[in-house]
Motif scaffolding. Structure first.
Motif, PDB file in Angstrom:
ATOM      1  N   ALA A 297      41.931  54.794  37.918  1.00  0.00           N
ATOM      2  CA  ALA A 297      41.147  54.061  36.918  1.00  0.00           C
ATOM      3  C   ALA A 297      40.559  52.801  37.533  1.00  0.00           C
ATOM      4  O   ALA A 297      41.231  52.085  38.286  1.00  0.00           O
ATOM      5  N   ASN A 298      39.293  52.547  37.217  1.00  0.00           N
ATOM      6  CA  ASN A 298      38.578  51.355  37.654  1.00  0.00           C
ATOM      7  C   ASN A 298      38.645  50.320  36.531  1.00  0.00           C
ATOM      8  O   ASN A 298      38.170  50.578  35.415  1.00  0.00           O
ATOM      9  N   LEU A 299      39.241  49.168  36.810  1.00  0.00           N
ATOM     10  CA  LEU A 299      39.359  48.094  35.824  1.00  0.00           C
ATOM     11  C   LEU A 299      38.406  46.965  36.197  1.00  0.00           C
ATOM     12  O   LEU A 299      38.224  46.651  37.372  1.00  0.00           O
ATOM     13  N   CYS A 308      38.701  43.601  30.894  1.00  0.00           N
ATOM     14  CA  CYS A 308      37.988  43.746  29.623  1.00  0.00           C
ATOM     15  C   CYS A 308      37.296  45.097  29.489  1.00  0.00           C
ATOM     16  O   CYS A 308      36.902  45.483  28.396  1.00  0.00           O
ATOM     17  N   THR A 309      37.115  45.825  30.611  1.00  0.00           N
ATOM     18  CA  THR A 309      36.598  47.189  30.535  1.00  0.00           C
ATOM     19  C   THR A 309      37.424  48.083  31.452  1.00  0.00           C
ATOM     20  O   THR A 309      38.055  47.611  32.399  1.00  0.00           O
ATOM     21  N   CYS A 310      37.391  49.378  31.163  1.00  0.00           N
ATOM     22  CA  CYS A 310      38.197  50.325  31.943  1.00  0.00           C
ATOM     23  C   CYS A 310      37.485  51.674  32.000  1.00  0.00           C
ATOM     24  O   CYS A 310      36.880  52.113  31.008  1.00  0.00           O
ATOM     25  N   HIS A 311      37.566  52.304  33.171  1.00  0.00           N
ATOM     26  CA  HIS A 311      37.008  53.647  33.337  1.00  0.00           C
ATOM     27  C   HIS A 311      38.028  54.512  34.062  1.00  0.00           C
ATOM     28  O   HIS A 311      38.369  54.259  35.218  1.00  0.00           O
ATOM     29  N   VAL A 312      38.536  55.520  33.379  1.00  0.00           N
ATOM     30  CA  VAL A 312      39.461  56.487  33.988  1.00  0.00           C
ATOM     31  C   VAL A 312      38.639  57.624  34.580  1.00  0.00           C
ATOM     32  O   VAL A 312      37.826  58.250  33.885  1.00  0.00           O
ATOM     33  N   VAL A 320      29.118  55.252  42.790  1.00  0.00           N
ATOM     34  CA  VAL A 320      30.031  54.145  42.491  1.00  0.00           C
ATOM     35  C   VAL A 320      30.543  54.285  41.059  1.00  0.00           C
ATOM     36  O   VAL A 320      29.750  54.459  40.117  1.00  0.00           O
ATOM     37  N   PRO A 321      31.862  54.227  40.845  1.00  0.00           N
ATOM     38  CA  PRO A 321      32.398  54.376  39.486  1.00  0.00           C
ATOM     39  C   PRO A 321      31.872  53.281  38.566  1.00  0.00           C
ATOM     40  O   PRO A 321      31.723  52.126  38.982  1.00  0.00           O
ATOM     41  N   PRO A 322      31.569  53.619  37.323  1.00  0.00           N
ATOM     42  CA  PRO A 322      31.119  52.601  36.373  1.00  0.00           C
ATOM     43  C   PRO A 322      32.258  51.642  36.013  1.00  0.00           C
ATOM     44  O   PRO A 322      33.433  51.925  36.266  1.00  0.00           O
ATOM     45  N   LEU A 323      31.870  50.514  35.419  1.00  0.00           N
ATOM     46  CA  LEU A 323      32.886  49.581  34.926  1.00  0.00           C
ATOM     47  C   LEU A 323      33.602  50.165  33.719  1.00  0.00           C
ATOM     48  O   LEU A 323      34.711  49.745  33.399  1.00  0.00           O
ATOM     49  N   GLY A 324      32.949  51.097  33.053  1.00  0.00           N
ATOM     50  CA  GLY A 324      33.579  51.771  31.924  1.00  0.00           C
ATOM     51  C   GLY A 324      33.162  51.178  30.593  1.00  0.00           C
ATOM     52  O   GLY A 324      32.110  50.545  30.462  1.00  0.00           O
ATOM     53  N   ARG A 325      34.024  51.340  29.610  1.00  0.00           N
ATOM     54  CA  ARG A 325      33.761  50.851  28.254  1.00  0.00           C
ATOM     55  C   ARG A 325      34.731  49.729  27.903  1.00  0.00           C
ATOM     56  O   ARG A 325      35.780  49.600  28.520  1.00  0.00           O
ATOM     57  N   PRO A 326      34.379  48.930  26.907  1.00  0.00           N
ATOM     58  CA  PRO A 326      35.257  47.808  26.533  1.00  0.00           C
ATOM     59  C   PRO A 326      36.643  48.274  26.114  1.00  0.00           C
ATOM     60  O   PRO A 326      36.796  49.309  25.454  1.00  0.00           O
ATOM     61  N   CYS A 327      37.641  47.514  26.505  1.00  0.00           N
ATOM     62  CA  CYS A 327      39.013  47.769  26.054  1.00  0.00           C
ATOM     63  C   CYS A 327      39.120  47.393  24.578  1.00  0.00           C
ATOM     64  O   CYS A 327      38.338  46.579  24.079  1.00  0.00           O
TER      65      CYS A 327
END
Length: 503
Positions: A297-299, A308-312, A320-327
């Motif tokens: 997971a990218n935090l 504040c965001t997480c991408h599993v 490059v992995p995204p930052l993900g969505r808001p926690c």
């Protein structure tokens, strides 16, 4: 919302006989750790440390540091980690600026150098494995002070653009919000064995130590040698059957380089978290292919907000992995140059929510500049109406995922650590023969452009030695390029764009 102190005490009280932490010198149970922490509290209280004070911790990862953090919190003070490898002058400036009341240090570390002791007049206590077991709480008041949720829990220093490190104040409410989220989000549990790699002054340590203790897991303090050499780290992770690892991508991907042979490696590792810098996709994909049983997971989150965001990652990445969505609970805005919220598209990332910092220590103006009103308005039930301006440029896709694009300013990241060029430039310009300096990142190395008042026999060596006396190792330029005169803009500032052709 309970304080971080309440959280840790309740967790340690539940399982007093369980081993909760191992370091290179031995192990400690929950009950003994709590007893040692209360002993630290007694020592601090006898010397006038109490509610609202700050205690400096000059300690390596291990039982002493864990007891010191909790012991400090128990007397109502906040803990302020000091860089055990940092130059004495920088440590001294942090102590003076933060009005630290006491310092807990370790006999195995070098004594605080003259620049520190001559500019700071507080109490200094030696806390090490030789006396940790002898620290006992006073018969009365041994439970310590269970801090309010709005008091500071800890202060972490980051590189500052003004030339001095800046202290990020994190309250108990923010710390507890992060710790409880991390435990729930990653299902941390008593059977987990969590590696503790980060120094106390790096916000990754909050998950590695506090979230792990709250979950009842076993914390494994990584020896210093294993934090430097990938083969030693791999051997440690396998020997100790580590199940949870939280590191910067640079360190994670170095593990991929030493995974050799057909036999499965790191078979106990169920969770690998990474944060702090952009992660190259190709070596990450190679590592994920070698460890198919591990969740990656990218935090994302600056020190001012923690994660504040997480991408599993569901599969090895092609980009490059995204930052993900808001926690959960986090308020995330993508804001254009006019301060308007952008639903889908590019802009600066503004973040708020329960883990937001209280502000910068002793810098109300800096706090006001960085903590701004939400352009959309305060959501119902949101604890604060302010958002932190991260300075990170992102793109939000229609799916809601955030992708990192770069910085709005000159801030750099090295090994997950924030490096403000302005702080490095200020140090270089304090050399008596440097007229001007500008620092940039070039091919992964820090490059210093300098203009000298008169020639030096070996300017690169001279200025690097000068920088080492005042800056952490990660902020010392690898290369120095001397110019007859640095190009200037009409406002008198150095023209960074004009210098790029010289890099």
């Amino acid at each position: 919302m309970r304080s971080l102190t309440h959280l840790l005490v309740s967790a340690l009280t539940k399982r007093p006989g369980r081993t909760v932490l191992l370091d290179p010198h031995g192990s400690i149970t929950a009950g003994d750790l709590l007893s040692a922490a209360r002993g630290v509290t007694t020592v601090l209280q006898k010397n006038g440390v109490g509610e609202g004070h700050r205690v400096g911790l000059l300690l390596e990862r291990g039982r002493d540091a864990a007891a010191a953090t909790l012991g400090t919190l128990l007397c109502g003070a906040s803990y302020l980690p000091l860089d055990t490898l940092g130059p004495a002058e920088r440590v001294a400036s942090v102590l003076a600026h933060a009005s630290v009341r006491a310092v807990l240090t370790d006999r195995s570390l070098p004594a605080l150098a003259d620049p520190v002791t001559t500019t700071w007049n507080g109490h200094q206590f030696v806390l090490d494995r030789g006396n940790l077991g002898t620290l006992r709480p006073a018969q009365h008041g041994a439970e310590g002070f269970l801090s309010g949720t709005e008091e500071d829990a800890y202060v972490l220093h980051t590189s500052g653009s003004t030339g001095l490190p800046k202290g990020v104040r994190v309250g108990h409410s923010a710390a507890t919000s992060f710790v409880t989220w991390a435990q729930e989000a990653f299902s941390l549990r008593p059977s987990d064995r969590v590696a503790w790699l980060a120094p106390l002054g790096f916000d990754l340590s909050v998950l590695e130590l506090h979230a792990a203790l709250w979950a009842g897991a076993t914390v494994l303090a990584v020896p210093r040698k294993a934090t430097v050499f990938p083969r030693d780290l791999l051997a440690f992770l396998e020997r100790e059957s580590v199940s949870v690892l939280y590191v910067v991508p640079t360190r994670l991907l170095r593990l991929a380089e030493v995974l050799e042979g057909p036999a499965p490696r790191l078979t106990s590792l169920r969770l690998a978290l990474f944060a702090g810098e952009v992660c190259p996709p190709r070596p990450l994909a190679k590592l994920m292919a070698a460890l198919p049983w591990t969740t990656f997971a990218n935090l994302y989150g600056p020190t001012e907000t923690n994660v504040c965001t997480c991408h599993v990652l569901s599969s090895p990445p092609l980009e490059v992995p995204p930052l993900g969505r808001p926690c959960p609970g986090q308020v995330v805005r993508v804001v254009d140059a006019h301060g308007r919220n952008v639903e889908h598209g590019e802009g600066e990332l503004w973040v708020g929510g329960p883990t937001l910092m209280s502000g910068y220590l002793g810098d109300p103006e800096g706090t006001e500049r960085c903590l701004v009103e939400d352009p959309v308005g305060t959501p119902p039930g949101h604890p604060r109406g302010r958002l932190y301006r991260t300075g990170d440029r992102v793109r939000r896709t229609e799916s809601g995922a955030l992708h990192f694009l770069g910085r709005d300013d000159c801030q750099l990241k090295r090994g997950g650590l924030r490096c403000e060029p302005g702080e490095i430039e200020a140090v270089l310009q304090r050399h008596p023969l440097v007229a001007r300096a500008l620092v940039e990142l070039c091919a992964g190395e820090l490059l210093a452009h300098v203009e000298l008042l008169r020639p030096l026999p070996d300017p690169g060596r001279e200025l690097r030695l000068h920088a080492r006396e005042h800056l952490p190792a990660a902020m010392v330029p690898e290369r120095v390029l001397v110019h007859a005169a640095l190009p200037l803009l009409p406002n008198g500032k150095v023209d960074r764009l004009a210098l790029r052709g010289h890099s």
